[in-house]
Design a protein around this motif. Structure first.
Motif, PDB file in Angstrom:
ATOM      1  N   ILE A   4      43.154  35.061   3.381  1.00  0.00           N
ATOM      2  CA  ILE A   4      43.800  35.200   4.690  1.00  0.00           C
ATOM      3  C   ILE A   4      45.167  35.813   4.458  1.00  0.00           C
ATOM      4  O   ILE A   4      45.966  35.298   3.656  1.00  0.00           O
ATOM      5  CB  ILE A   4      43.917  33.838   5.389  1.00  0.00           C
ATOM      6  N   THR A   5      45.429  36.940   5.140  1.00  0.00           N
ATOM      7  CA  THR A   5      46.713  37.626   4.958  1.00  0.00           C
ATOM      8  C   THR A   5      47.086  38.341   6.254  1.00  0.00           C
ATOM      9  O   THR A   5      46.209  38.833   6.981  1.00  0.00           O
ATOM     10  CB  THR A   5      46.628  38.635   3.813  1.00  0.00           C
ATOM     11  N   LYS A  14      35.379  42.200   5.712  1.00  0.00           N
ATOM     12  CA  LYS A  14      36.728  42.185   6.278  1.00  0.00           C
ATOM     13  C   LYS A  14      36.625  41.910   7.767  1.00  0.00           C
ATOM     14  O   LYS A  14      35.769  42.465   8.456  1.00  0.00           O
ATOM     15  CB  LYS A  14      37.424  43.537   6.049  1.00  0.00           C
ATOM     16  N   GLN A  15      37.513  41.051   8.264  1.00  0.00           N
ATOM     17  CA  GLN A  15      37.537  40.711   9.695  1.00  0.00           C
ATOM     18  C   GLN A  15      38.963  40.718  10.180  1.00  0.00           C
ATOM     19  O   GLN A  15      39.877  40.265   9.486  1.00  0.00           O
ATOM     20  CB  GLN A  15      36.911  39.317   9.931  1.00  0.00           C
ATOM     21  N   GLN A  16      39.122  41.241  11.412  1.00  0.00           N
ATOM     22  CA  GLN A  16      40.446  41.366  12.025  1.00  0.00           C
ATOM     23  C   GLN A  16      40.527  40.381  13.176  1.00  0.00           C
ATOM     24  O   GLN A  16      39.673  40.373  14.068  1.00  0.00           O
ATOM     25  CB  GLN A  16      40.660  42.793  12.547  1.00  0.00           C
ATOM     26  N   ILE A  28      44.875  45.543   4.657  1.00  0.00           N
ATOM     27  CA  ILE A  28      44.019  45.420   3.472  1.00  0.00           C
ATOM     28  C   ILE A  28      43.165  46.675   3.302  1.00  0.00           C
ATOM     29  O   ILE A  28      42.083  46.635   2.708  1.00  0.00           O
ATOM     30  CB  ILE A  28      43.130  44.184   3.593  1.00  0.00           C
ATOM     31  N   SER A  29      43.660  47.775   3.819  1.00  0.00           N
ATOM     32  CA  SER A  29      42.872  49.008   3.701  1.00  0.00           C
ATOM     33  C   SER A  29      42.767  49.483   2.261  1.00  0.00           C
ATOM     34  O   SER A  29      41.826  50.193   1.891  1.00  0.00           O
ATOM     35  CB  SER A  29      43.490  50.102   4.578  1.00  0.00           C
ATOM     36  N   CYS A  74      30.183  36.347  -0.497  1.00  0.00           N
ATOM     37  CA  CYS A  74      31.012  36.581  -1.672  1.00  0.00           C
ATOM     38  C   CYS A  74      32.490  36.585  -1.305  1.00  0.00           C
ATOM     39  O   CYS A  74      33.141  35.565  -1.378  1.00  0.00           O
ATOM     40  CB  CYS A  74      30.599  37.901  -2.323  1.00  0.00           C
ATOM     41  N   VAL A  75      33.034  37.764  -0.916  1.00  0.00           N
ATOM     42  CA  VAL A  75      34.467  37.882  -0.658  1.00  0.00           C
ATOM     43  C   VAL A  75      34.658  38.158   0.829  1.00  0.00           C
ATOM     44  O   VAL A  75      33.982  39.014   1.402  1.00  0.00           O
ATOM     45  CB  VAL A  75      35.091  39.004  -1.498  1.00  0.00           C
ATOM     46  N   ASN A  76      35.605  37.386   1.435  1.00  0.00           N
ATOM     47  CA  ASN A  76      35.900  37.532   2.857  1.00  0.00           C
ATOM     48  C   ASN A  76      37.408  37.682   3.016  1.00  0.00           C
ATOM     49  O   ASN A  76      38.189  36.878   2.463  1.00  0.00           O
ATOM     50  CB  ASN A  76      35.416  36.314   3.643  1.00  0.00           C
ATOM     51  N   PHE A  77      37.808  38.739   3.789  1.00  0.00           N
ATOM     52  CA  PHE A  77      39.209  38.929   4.132  1.00  0.00           C
ATOM     53  C   PHE A  77      39.352  38.710   5.625  1.00  0.00           C
ATOM     54  O   PHE A  77      38.593  39.278   6.428  1.00  0.00           O
ATOM     55  CB  PHE A  77      39.682  40.348   3.769  1.00  0.00           C
TER      56      PHE A  77
END
Length: 1058
Positions: A1034-1035, A1050-1052, A1039-1040, A43-46
């Motif tokens: 992608i930013t 969420k991936q760092q 994004i907390s 679905c949503v990936n950061f």
């Protein structure tokens, strides 16, 4: 590239896609990554991280993997620039889920598709693998099919929004830039370009149909000419019928003419029979006259005999006296001649004495004159000789100049003859080549297969037929015999140049059949046979239009036709025939090959044999191949054979003309050589003459230098002695002259007396001679009358025998012959036609056979002249007329059908344009509704104003705190947060109007403050969770504040190394 579909009704949009979403991305030596693997949620990936950590590289790798060009990513100019510094290659692995009813070829790939893109310094490869990692496809076409199936358009900003597109979109206040973004995102730009392209093609085809209709004008003129020709040939038929009628009349006119001759011959026989009694009466009359004359002649002969005896005696006495007289006269004449000679001799002696005396006087005077004139005469002679030598020298120089010019002319003519001989050899060789080609074409006409390998391929086919059980499937070949070519006169050379190497090849289904076919070729002594292995079970390839060269010109595959799908597939897969463009001339070829940058184009071939292609920056043009064998794909070789026969005749005429030129030059050469030899002989003669004159001049000068010669040795005394001697001889001769005169006088007296006696005797004999002459004349008259009567009797007897009786017999024989001729003529005429038919036609009594024959000859000549104008029969011309008439009517009907279809297409285009404009209007309204709906969530209202004519898009926003309720037309008049939120609402409205399995946005919040970012993130996450696609954000920021949800991953990214 496949286009994203637009859904007008949200109900039709799927809630959650399981096919086409990205499951995993792995990069190796790509940009800044050595080896990284990222697994994405459904679905949503950061994806967050510091600047330089390679976040955008992941998005770039995704674009590259799905076939995006390097320049379109705005990160590099070529694909090899993506290779990490210090490495030789890079690779991108993308795992795509393939589940659900929208799965792409699940029987091949399973529930997971692995897309692998490898990049090296020299090339790039794309491989599609199934869920087990086995390679399924390696062609770009399969990737394009996959992209089209899943509606993945990485160049659409609503699918993947890169950093540059984010900056351009979020912070651009230009209405034209917003319009471009909207026009491209909603696919209206693509649809508009497609409709314009269709309209241009319709205009081109309409112009082509008009030209084709104009091309019928020459055919219509030919049809009119054929109609006039048929009328002329009908006149020839009328002449032919008239000739047949005249032949019938002429046949019976000969019969009627013989009847007329028989009547005339009967009259002639009756007339000849009347001459018999008249002729017999004349014969009897001449017989009585002959009897009377015979009695008179007997009496006259007796009288003449008596007179002859008396006359003979007198004649004998006359002869004796005459002989004596002759001797006396002869003696007198001899004496007179002797006296005359002696007198002449004495006179000569007197003259001799006078001459000697004069000679003595002249000798004395000459001796005095010679000493003075000798010197002057010698000088004049020397001057004449010197002048003559000078003239001869000038003549010699002129001859030498002429000799030199003739030598140059001879050399030039020899070179010209040599060149002409070379031309003759070239034309003869060309004539032999054309004759050989004609023989080959005639053989190809009898057996089309022989055009693709000659007798060897026929032998090979016979061997294959003998061993057909050894093949799994019968080989197909030669390929050229299974194909036909449209418009062969124009494209035969281009097709031979493009795929000529494949025309002689054979196709087999596997390697085992290939080995068996190679053995058959060896048995048939067919070396170097090209064998292509191809799966016969594959259906005919269907190439999408976007994979073909985007040009109006024909391609090789579009003009070639075959009923065998395997042959077509081989032309496409092996020969790349779908990417080979055919053009008419050189200039169009250059424009298509080098200037227009036509996609999917491999090579360009012109109708006259030029080959053009570009590889990178290098542009190559290959000239026509002179040894190329064109025309093998023609349906009929008659036109080629006829043209080649004309060329052969022209070459033969050229040879004869050049040979004539050679003969003329050889005659000129012989003439110049003869003239050169003549001039050379004249030079030699002049040189010999000069040498002789120079020697003569030298001798004269020597003699002139010597002393004068002494006077003559004879003396005057000797001449005086000779005078004395002559005078003594003169006195002796005068004494002898006196004696001779006395003898001459005595002989004269004797001759006079004899002459008188002879005259008396002659007078007495004359009387008797006259009487005898009269009697002889009477006898001769009687004999003449007798002979005349006998001749007349003989004449009338001969007339009776040779003329009267013979003419009667000849007339009777001619009468019989005429009767026989009449029977034969009547028999022949009856064969031609019955007499009643001629009488029914009016008869032929008014014209003679000669008149009818002359008239028939004139008509035959006219018929021959008219027939020579028309070699074919009128039936053939009529059939040809009907055939051409039907052909023209078919073409007119075809062109009418084309025009009707074009009219239908144009109406359909207009309808689609109308629908396009209506859909554009609806898209504009839907965008305003959705935009206003998203704004309304924050209590803001607004609208989007789109002008398709001016290509502008402007946003008007009305803030709730504004008491004046004035709309803000320029978003730059809003605060930063308001502007960001309104722009975000505009983007979400566009996203809601399009569909794709996944979407990505890179650094969309870089210029937002914390509040605006919080509002934007919440809005995006809520929209993404509801929308149903896979989203990748992608930013570089924290994004907390994004809410926690199992559907949000969420991936760092690791911090970049120093």
């Amino acid at each position: 590239m496949a286009a994203s579909r637009v859904y007008q009704d949200p109900i039709l949009r799927p809630r959650r896609l399981q096919a086409g979403i990205i499951y995993k991305i792995r990069l190796r030596d790509f940009m800044c990554h050595s080896n990284i693997e990222i697994e994405l949620g459904d679905c949503v990936n950061f994806i967050t991280g510091q600047n330089g950590s390679g976040k955008s590289a992941i998005l770039t790798a995704l674009c590259v993997a799905f076939g995006c060009r390097a320049k379109a990513t705005q990160r590099a100019s070529t694909v090899k620039d993506f290779i990490k510094t210090g490495c030789s290659s890079a690779s991108v692995y993308v795992e795509i889920k393939n589940q659900g009813e929208d799965a792409f070829k699940p029987e091949k790939y399973g529930d997971m598709i692995i897309l692998e893109r490898k990049i090296s310094q020299s090339a790039t490869t794309t491989v599609l693998k199934n869920y087990e990692g086995k390679t399924v496809a390696s062609k770009k076409e399969e990737l394009l099919e996959l992209v089209e199936h899943f509606n993945i358009d990485v160049e659409n900003p609503c699918v993947i929004m890169s950093q540059d597109k984010s900056r351009e979109f979020l912070h651009s206040g230009n209405s034209k830039d917003k319009f471009k973004f909207f026009y491209k995102a909603t696919l209206l730009q693509r649809l508009g370009d497609l409709l314009n392209n269709v309209e241009n093609r319709l205009n081109t085809v309409t112009a082509l149909v008009v030209e084709m209709e104009k091309s019928l004008n020459p055919l219509l003129r030919e049809l009119d000419e054929l109609e006039a020709k048929i009328k002329s040939m009908e006149q020839v038929e009328e002449i032919s019928q008239e000739v047949q009628l005249l032949k019938k009349k002429l046949a019976w006119s000969w019969v009627y003419d013989v009847d007329r001759q028989l009547q005339e011959q009967t009259k002639v026989i009756d007339k000849l029979k009347e001459r018999v009694p008249i002729c017999q009466a004349k014969i009897d009359q001449q017989k009585r006259k002959m009897d009377e004359l015979s009695d008179q002649m007997i009496k006259k002969k007796a009288q003449i005999e008596h007179m002859m005896e008396k006359t003979l005696e007198v004649r004998r006495m006359k002869d004796d006296l005459h002989q004596t007289l002759q001797l006396a006269v002869k003696e007198k004449l001899e004496l007179e001649g002797n006296c005359q000679r002696k007198t002449d001799h004495i006179l000569k002696m007197v003259e001799r004495v006078k001459l000697l005396e004069q000679q003595i006087h002249e000798m004395q005077e000459q001796h005095i004159k010679d000493t003075q004139a000798e010197e002057f005469e010698m000088e004049q002679k020397l001057k004449e000789i010197q002048n003559e030598i000078d003239e001869r020298n000038l003549e010699l120089q002129s001859l030498k100049n002429e000799e030199e010019s003739l030598s140059v002319g001879i050399t030039k003519l020899k070179d010209e003859i040599k060149n002409i001989a070379a031309q003759i050899e070239d034309n003869e060789q060309k004539h032999r080549g054309i004759c050989s080609t004609i023989r080959d074409l005639q053989q190809h006409q009898n057996n089309k297969v022989s055009a693709f390998g000659g007798h060897r391929v026929i032998t090979l086919l016979q061997v294959i037929e003998r061993h057909h059980r050894k093949f799994q499937k019968p080989p197909i070949g030669p390929i050229g015999s299974h194909m036909t070519l449209d418009n062969a006169n124009m494209w035969d050379i281009a097709i031979e140049n493009a795929i000529g190497g494949l025309l002689n090849a054979f196709i087999v289904t596997d390697h085992r059949d290939s080995l068996q076919l190679r053995a058959c070729a060896k048995e048939a002594n067919y070396n170097h046979l090209r064998i292509i292995i191809y799966d016969f079970s594959r259906p005919r390839l269907d190439i999408p239009s976007h994979m073909l060269p985007q040009t109006n010109h024909a391609t090789a595959i579009s003009v070639l036709h075959s009923d065998n799908p395997t042959v077509v597939n081989v032309l496409i897969d092996v020969g790349n025939a779908e990417r080979q463009v055919l053009v008419k001339d050189y200039d169009n070829g250059k424009a298509v090959a080098f200037e227009r940058r036509v996609p999917n184009l491999k090579e360009v071939y012109t109708s006259d044999g030029y080959k053009m292609f570009s590889r990178g920056s290098a542009q190559t043009i290959l000239p026509p191949n002179r040894n190329l064998r064109a025309g093998r794909l023609c349906g009929s070789y008659d036109n080629q054979i006829k043209k080649l026969e004309g060329d052969a005749l022209y070459c033969k005429e050229q040879v004869e003309n050049v040979r004539g030129m050679k003969r003329n030059r050889e005659e000129e050469l012989h003439f110049l050589q003869d003239k050169f030899a003549s001039v050379k002989r004249k030079c030699l003669e002049v040189e010999r003459f000069l040498r002789s004159k120079e020697l003569q001049l030298h001798d004269l000068k020597k003699s002139f230098a010597a002393d004068a010669s002494p006077p003559p040795t004879s003396t005057v005394d000797e001449l005086h002695q000779e005078i004395s001697k002559v005078q003594e001889e003169k006195q002796e001769k005068e004494i002898m002259l006196e004696e001779a005169q006395m003898r001459m006088n005595k002989a004269g007296e004797n001759a006079t007396s004899l002459k008188a006696s002879f005259q008396n005797l002659c007078e007495s004999a004359k009387v008797d001679s006259d009487e005898l002459g009269k009697a002889e004349r009477d006898l001769m008259t009687i004999e003449s009358d007798l002979n005349e009567a006998a001749a007349k009797r003989k004449h009338f007897e001969d007339v009776m025998i040779t003329k009267v009786h013979s003419e009667i017999e000849a007339a009777k024989a001619q009468y019989c012959e005429l009767e026989q001729n009449r029977k034969e003529s009547c028999k022949k005429a009856s064969i031609i036609c019955p007499e009643s038919e001629v009488e029914a036609l009016g008869g032929c009594s008014d014209s003679s056979p000669e008149e009818l024959s002359a008239r028939l000859n004139r008509l035959n000549q006219r018929l021959q002249r008219e027939s020579q104008r028309f070699q074919e029969s009128i039936d053939d011309v009529r059939m040809f007329y009907e055939k051409k008439h039907r052909k023209i009517r078919r073409k007119e009907q075809t062109y009418k059908t084309f025009k009707d279809k074009l009219s239908t297409c144009r109406k359909a285009l207009e309808m689609r344009k109308s629908k396009f404009e209506r859909n554009a209007t609806l898209a504009k309204r839907e965008l305003t509704w959705k935009f206003n709906a998203h704004l309304g969530k924050k209590g803001i209202s607004g609208k989007v104003i789109v002008s398709y004519e001016q290509q502008t898009l402007s946003i008007e926003v009305t803030m709730p705190q504004d008491a004046s309720n004035k709309s803000i037309c320029d978003t730059r008049g809003l605060s930063g947060g308001e502007r960001s939120f309104s722009t975000l609402c505009f983007a979400l409205a566009l996203h809601e109007m399009t569909e794709a399995p996944f979407r990505a946005m890179d650094e969309f919040d870089v210029f937002m403050d914390a509040v605006s970012r919080k509002i934007s993130l919440d809005t995006l996450v809520d929209f993404a969770l509801v929308q149903g696609s896979q989203w990748i954000f992608i930013t570089p920021h924290d994004i907390s504040m994004v809410k926690q949800d199992e559907r949000i991953k969420k991936q760092q990214m690791a911090a970049p190394r120093a």
